[in-house]
Design a protein around this motif. Structure first.
Motif, mmCIF file in Angstrom:
data_model
loop_
_atom_site.group_PDB
_atom_site.id
_atom_site.type_symbol
_atom_site.label_atom_id
_atom_site.label_comp_id
_atom_site.label_asym_id
_atom_site.label_seq_id
_atom_site.Cartn_x
_atom_site.Cartn_y
_atom_site.Cartn_z
ATOM 1 N N PRO A 15 -37.970 -39.699 -27.105
ATOM 2 C CA PRO A 15 -37.751 -40.861 -27.967
ATOM 3 C C PRO A 15 -37.506 -42.114 -27.138
ATOM 4 C CG PRO A 15 -35.758 -39.544 -27.852
ATOM 5 C CD PRO A 15 -36.775 -38.851 -27.011
ATOM 6 N N HIS A 16 -37.924 -43.216 -27.689
ATOM 7 C CA HIS A 16 -37.601 -44.532 -27.110
ATOM 8 C C HIS A 16 -37.133 -45.405 -28.229
ATOM 9 C CE1 HIS A 16 -38.835 -44.233 -22.944
ATOM 10 N NE2 HIS A 16 -39.816 -43.459 -23.352
ATOM 11 N N PRO A 17 -35.996 -45.941 -28.214
ATOM 12 C CA PRO A 17 -34.914 -45.866 -27.224
ATOM 13 C C PRO A 17 -34.342 -44.455 -27.082
ATOM 14 C CG PRO A 17 -34.202 -47.022 -29.202
ATOM 15 C CD PRO A 17 -35.664 -46.846 -29.326
ATOM 16 N N ALA A 18 -33.604 -44.275 -25.989
ATOM 17 C CA ALA A 18 -33.233 -42.932 -25.577
ATOM 18 C C ALA A 18 -32.271 -42.245 -26.529
ATOM 19 C CB ALA A 18 -32.610 -42.990 -24.194
ATOM 20 N N THR A 19 -31.607 -43.005 -27.402
ATOM 21 C CA THR A 19 -30.655 -42.360 -28.294
ATOM 22 C C THR A 19 -31.329 -41.774 -29.529
ATOM 23 O OG1 THR A 19 -30.267 -44.551 -29.140
ATOM 24 C CG2 THR A 19 -28.610 -43.662 -27.655
ATOM 25 N N GLY A 20 -32.605 -41.969 -29.643
ATOM 26 C CA GLY A 20 -33.322 -41.466 -30.807
ATOM 27 C C GLY A 20 -33.364 -39.954 -30.837
ATOM 28 N N PRO A 21 -33.699 -39.389 -31.976
ATOM 29 C CA PRO A 21 -33.744 -37.933 -32.074
ATOM 30 C C PRO A 21 -34.975 -37.365 -31.386
ATOM 31 C CG PRO A 21 -34.392 -38.939 -34.138
ATOM 32 C CD PRO A 21 -34.019 -40.058 -33.244
ATOM 33 N N LEU A 22 -34.803 -36.170 -30.858
ATOM 34 C CA LEU A 22 -35.934 -35.466 -30.248
ATOM 35 C C LEU A 22 -36.748 -34.842 -31.360
ATOM 36 C CD1 LEU A 22 -34.432 -33.441 -27.281
ATOM 37 C CD2 LEU A 22 -36.241 -35.089 -27.128
#
Lengths: 240, 639
Positions: free
Chosen positions: B384-391
């Motif tokens: 994911p981008h941004p990195a806090t997004g869910p996989l």
């Protein structure tokens, strides 16, 4: 004109912005009941000094899935907003909201994220559990939140690498202070510390506590390089 | 000896082992204390020996007495305390010294005793005896060396022989390099499934690794005569390692793909990772081959299981049938695709129709590729981008919210093509390509006059390919050329014509045939006009779809009218897809004029005369255009 709803789930709030309130709320509450929304974040945190980060990355490359093409890098900008409302008691109610965007992939949507307080669960629980609700949004979210009465508390830039192991996501990131906004992007940022933040997190629906055990085992494997622990923010707040 | 080597022998520093327990831990003796070790070393001093030698050398007379004394002393030794022997020996030594002193005192007086030097006879050195002794000693030494060499030689041959019988642990190490192993209590369990590569198939692929028993090895030769009768003898390999595979994964499996048209096989592909099935389940097979075969069985089972599941779920206009180990799907009307799982555990079962079947490596490859793609997708999720997004959710899905995707778009995102659909599409494309090839080849064979050449693009996808057709006349390539591009899809053909028109055709080959014939006619008319231009003739009229004349079974006739440079001759060309080309010539005025009652004067003849057919087949010329060129040339020169 969209309408905004706050739904209380446990000790946390969900904001719904909807044009048709009835149907959206019904389907959302139905989804919540079925436990299909991944709204719990299981989290372990730690840090590693700059000079040892290469060793950690090397270890992660060995442990994680699909790193044959190299680790995935990211470069994000996060803004933290807070909505202050006068609650029933004397203490004002503060609702934190985070907006995050990927600087390295401008076509990706922005992200609005609500992260709740960590749950006061069992002390023996291996990880921090806190509610987390995120949604993709467009870049106008900042204006929208400002209009809504939110104020920006702070902002920072996180740059680093992320890895995946099954459902677990590991990020190794360097946090930068935002410099003068007038300067060009990439300039005017200075690192906050001499270390990297390491986070091991899983987003899962409520009640999937088995994943926490997996996370503990994985954190064990990183043990001498980085100590991933439950970090109590309240205690940190008292210390400062 | 010139080469002398100094060998120093030292006691190891570590303590002596007192006991070895069953689990291998060694219990050491506690080290001796300083006083204990001193007494230990003191005990080891052999006073008697040194004193004996000394005494023998110097005082040969007194030795006997001394010896007796020493012996008698030794008999009284008692191991009461550690210094006992030392004390005893020192005492006896003191005694001897006292006796010696007495003797010396007596001898010094020379009153009672006189010491006379005794003449000792020199030892006779017999040279022969010495030689013999040396010889004997040398031969002894030589014997020692020889036996040593012999022993080294045997140990070396032993090592060489041992190399063919490999060590269990070395084999295990090799196994570990290629396969996943883990130890569960006392057994070694391996996993040959594709789960780590992204497979979600339920069946487990565990196998057990064990050491080949020594008594099993001689037991195998009696069993070898039975495989002798069935197949080629597999050279017996000695392995110290034995893998036991679950019975459902034993044997050889492959997936057979047959394309059947009205009950007769059109083509078939035997999908078999192990080649043509000659590798059989031989009991003495090497573990690597055994595991590979089992893995192949598992893969084929997963593939078939997946296909069967999809065949039941898919809503096809003509439902797919799953009967036993066979899936039947209709590709095109009258053509069926049959996918079967063949799993044979014994060697005798050979596919009876192996002679008839043709291998299609493309289909074989495709099926494998499709499943492996599924595996790959299962493990390679986008970050994911941004990195806090869910996989998990794809980027497209993430954008759906901000981009306000509607229900239809979201539903479209969830749709994925099943393996069966994809393989059916590939089979359909295979048939479309084959049919197109066939149609083009037969037309090229039938029609000689305009040359039809087709160029297939080498770069194509499993479901799309492209052919470029050039219609030209031999010798007149530069004059006129009709290009056509045909995109061969799964069930349709898309033809891009010379004028940019796009035509879509179904899977019926007749449609393509008609189209190509239409274009052949058009080419002829266009080529004649282009030729006329170069000859100075004038094109009066031209129609691609002529309304007059007999009705054509397909398409319309096309025609053109050409006038000679002076305008006194006209050629009419009519091209019909069925009957071919008709050419007529008119003269105006006619060369001969006979006044009649209706046409009284010659000038009326300029209005145009009767057309007369030209019998093209009687004319000279290599092809139609050549004939036309000759015709025009002759008509021009006559005027």
């Amino acid at each position: 004109m969209p309408r905004i709803f706050f739904i209380k789930v446990g000790q946390n709030y969900i904001i719904i912005m909807s044009a048709a309130p009835g149907s959206a709320m019904d389907s959302l509450s139905a989804a919540l009941k079925c436990n299909i929304i991944p709204n719990q974040e299981y989290l372990l945190q730690g840090s590693v000094l700059d000079q040892y980060v290469e060793v950690l990355l090397h270890r992660l490359r060995g442990l994680c899935d699909n790193v044959d093409s190299g680790p995935e890098s990211f470069h994000d900008h996060e803004l933290s907003f807070a909505l202050r409302a006068q609650g029933s008691g004397a203490a004002p109610m503060v609702l934190p909201l985070r907006v995050r965007r990927a600087l390295d992939s401008p076509e990706s949507p922005w992200q609005l994220r609500y992260v709740g307080q960590q749950e006061l669960g069992d002390k023996n629980r291996p990880t921090v559990v806190r509610s987390s609700i995120d949604m993709a949004c467009s870049s106008t979210i900042v204006e929208f939140l400002t209009e809504l009465g939110c104020r920006m508390d702070f902002e920072y830039i996180a740059r680093g690498y992320m890895f995946r192991k099954g459902r677990m996501k590991i990020t190794v990131s360097k946090i930068f202070k935002m410099g003068n906004m007038n300067t060009k992007p990439g300039e005017g940022v200075e690192p906050i510390s001499q270390s990297y933040l390491v986070e091991l997190s899983v987003l899962a629906p409520t009640g999937q506590d088995a994943i926490a055990e997996d996370m503990r085992i994985f954190a064990e494997q990183l043990r001498p390089l980085v100590q991933l622990e439950k970090i109590d923010y309240k205690r940190l707040g008292n210390m400062s | 000896m010139p080469y002398s080597v100094n060998i120093s022998v030292e006691a190891p520093i570590e303590n002596q082992i007192h006991e070895i327990t069953y689990d291998g831990t060694e219990i050491y003796q506690p080290p001796l204390s300083l006083s204990e070790s001193l007494s230990k070393y003191a005990q080891k001093i052999d006073f008697s020996k040194t004193s004996e030698v000394e005494v023998k050398k110097e005082f040969s007379e007194t030795t006997e007495d001394n010896k007796l004394e020493a012996d008698s002393k030794e008999t009284f030794q008692s191991n009461l305390w550690p210094w006992d022997t030392v004390r005893n020996k020192l005492r006896s030594a003191l005694q001897e010294v006292c006796v010696l002193a007495d003797v010396l005192a007596i001898a010094k007086d020379k009153r009672y005793m006189v010491l006379d030097p005794v003449q000792q006879e020199p030892l006779e050195t017999k040279s022969m005896a010495q030689i013999y002794a040396r010889k004997k000693a040398l031969s002894g030494a030589a014997n020692v060396l020889l036996t040593g060499a012999e022993r080294l030689k045997t140990s070396q041959t032993e090592a060489a022989r041992n190399r063919t019988v490999p060590d269990f642990h070395i084999e295990l190490l090799r196994l570990r390099q290629n396969w996943r192993l883990k130890k569960v209590s006392n057994t070694i369990i391996g996993d040959l499934s594709y789960r780590t590569a992204g497979s979600k198939y339920i069946q487990t692929g565990t196998f057990e690794v064990s050491k080949t028993e020594e008594d099993e090895k001689p037991a195998t030769p009696p069993s070898s005569p039975s495989p002798l009768s069935t197949g080629p003898v597999v050279p017996k390999t000695n392995t110290a390692l034995k893998v036991s595979i679950p019975s459902e994964l034993k044997g050889v499996a492959y997936i057979e793909v047959l394309c059947r048209k009205d009950q007769d096989d059109l083509c078939s592909a035997n999908i078999n990772l192990l080649g043509n099935g000659h590798t059989t389940t031989h009991p003495d097979m090497h573990w690597q081959q055994k595991l590979e075969a089992a893995q192949n069985v598992l893969f084929c089972k997963e593939l078939f299981n997946q296909l069967a599941k999809e065949a039941v779920q898919l809503q096809a206009p003509i439902p797919h049938m799953v009967v036993g180990n066979q899936i039947m799907a209709t590709v095109l009307p009258g053509i069926q695709l049959i996918i079967g799982l063949r799993h044979s555990t014994n060697v005798e079962k050979k596919p009876a129709n192996s002679g008839k079947t043709e291998h299609d490596h493309v289909l074989e490859h495709s099926l494998h590729q499709l499943l492996r793609e599924v595996h790959h997708k299962n493990t390679h999720h986008p970050f994911p981008h941004p990195a806090t997004g869910p996989l998990g959710p794809s980027k497209k899905r993430m954008c759906a919210g901000p981009m306000a995707a509607d229900r239809y778009e979201l539903l479209e995102m969830t749709k994925t093509e099943t393996l069966l659909e994809q393989i059916i599409k590939q089979a359909q494309h295979f048939f479309m390509r084959m049919r197109t090839e066939y149609v083009l080849d037969t037309i090229a064979k039938e029609v000689k006059d305009p040359l039809i050449s087709s160029h297939w693009n080498t770069l194509n996808s499993p479901t799309q390919s492209c052919v470029k057709i050039n219609i030209s006349t031999h010798g007149y390539d530069a004059l006129c050329r009709t290009p056509l591009v045909i995109h061969v899809g799964e069930k349709t053909l898309k033809c891009i014509c010379r004028d940019g028109k796009v035509m879509y055709m179904s899977y019926e080959p007749q449609e393509l045939r008609d189209l190509v014939f239409c274009h052949i006619n058009q080419h002829q008319i266009l080529a004649v006009q282009a030729l006329a231009k170069t000859m100075g003739w004038q094109s009066l009229a031209n129609s691609n779809h002529l309304g007059t004349g007999a009705v054509e079974p397909l398409g319309n006739a096309s025609s053109c009218l050409l006038a000679s440079p002076t305008g006194d001759r006209i050629i009419a060309v009519r091209c019909e897809p069925q009957s071919g080309v008709q050419v007529s010539v008119a003269h105006s005025p006619r060369t001969d004029f006979f006044p009649s009652r209706l046409v009284t004067e010659r000038k009326w003849e300029h209005l145009g005369g009767q057309f007369r057919d030209v019998r093209l087949e009687k004319m000279e010329g290599r092809n139609f255009l050549h004939k036309m060129e000759l015709l025009m040339a002759s008509l021009t020169s006559n005027s």
